[in-house]
Design a protein around this motif. Structure first.
Motif, PDB file in Angstrom:
ATOM      1  N   ARG A   1       2.465  -2.146  -0.975  1.00  0.00           N
ATOM      2  CA  ARG A   1       1.840  -1.727  -2.231  1.00  0.00           C
ATOM      3  C   ARG A   1       0.331  -1.703  -2.015  1.00  0.00           C
ATOM      4  O   ARG A   1      -0.260  -2.683  -1.574  1.00  0.00           O
TER       5      ARG A   1
ATOM      6  N   GLN B   1       5.664  -5.825   0.067  1.00  0.00           N
ATOM      7  CA  GLN B   1       6.654  -5.852  -1.005  1.00  0.00           C
ATOM      8  C   GLN B   1       8.067  -6.097  -0.487  1.00  0.00           C
ATOM      9  O   GLN B   1       9.023  -6.006  -1.242  1.00  0.00           O
TER      10      GLN B   1
ATOM     11  N   HIS C   1       7.899  -2.106   3.154  1.00  0.00           N
ATOM     12  CA  HIS C   1       7.397  -1.596   1.871  1.00  0.00           C
ATOM     13  C   HIS C   1       6.055  -2.248   1.560  1.00  0.00           C
ATOM     14  O   HIS C   1       5.950  -3.469   1.486  1.00  0.00           O
TER      15      HIS C   1
END
Length: 188
Positions: A172, A166, A170
């Motif tokens: 997901r 992401q 980061h």
């Protein structure tokens, strides 16, 4: 000598009160001293992992509880490994961990496993927690030789174990309990 008059009781599912004992603050009870269990303080490259646990109809399981287990930055497990616990948000179903990116680990035969986090899922309707793994998309070259991923029979099924990037640091990782694109779960 066995006690014959005490019979085994029926199994219970993990919900709907699992948060009261495991994450009291999320259940609306007074917060204890160390209840930000989804924030893992450790040396290493900081990352965020978030996602939603979906039921067989695709709806968010808003009372899911997820545990994360991973090695520390030096590749140590057991007492020196890292652990965290996150509850799904009761409004959105989103869970979130702040942790570090784990290193590759040796398998039983010395062959390397691709970097991954182990996740345990507890929720209503589940008698025994489910165990899965989350791999990192940028390690695709290592996925081809990972002993656990090699045991998954199809590329489409293996893809359910790879997080989506992401942005910097980061990831997901949505978990599907049943239905189309069901996440691979391991019998541990």
């Amino acid at each position: 000598m066995p006690v014959n008059y005490l019979k085994e009781t029926p199994s219970q599912t993990a919900g709907p009160y699992v948060h009261i004992g495991l994450l009291p603050a999320q259940a609306g009870l007074a917060m204890r001293h160390n209840e930000a269990l989804n924030v893992i303080a450790a040396e290493g490259e900081r990352i965020v992992i978030d996602g939603i646990v979906h039921d067989g109809l695709g709806n968010p399981v808003k009372d899911a509880l997820i545990e994360l287990w991973q090695p520390n930055a030096r590749g140590e497990l057991g007492a020196k490994g890292l652990w965290g616990r996150a509850g799904a948000d009761h409004e959105t179903g989103l869970y979130r961990f702040e942790t570090i990116r784990p290193p590759a680990l040796p398998w039983r035969n010395g062959q390397n496993q691709a970097p991954h986090c182990s996740l345990l899922i507890f929720a209503r309707g589940i008698n025994i927690h489910l165990h899965t793994r989350m791999y990192f998309p940028e390690d695709a070259a290592l996925h081809a030789s990972d002993p656990a991923l090699q045991r998954v029979d199809s590329a489409a099924r293996r893809a359910t174990l790879v997080a989506a990037n992401q942005g910097p640091g980061h990831y997901r990782f949505d978990i599907r309990l049943q239905g189309e694109n069901e996440t691979v779960f391991f019998d541990m």
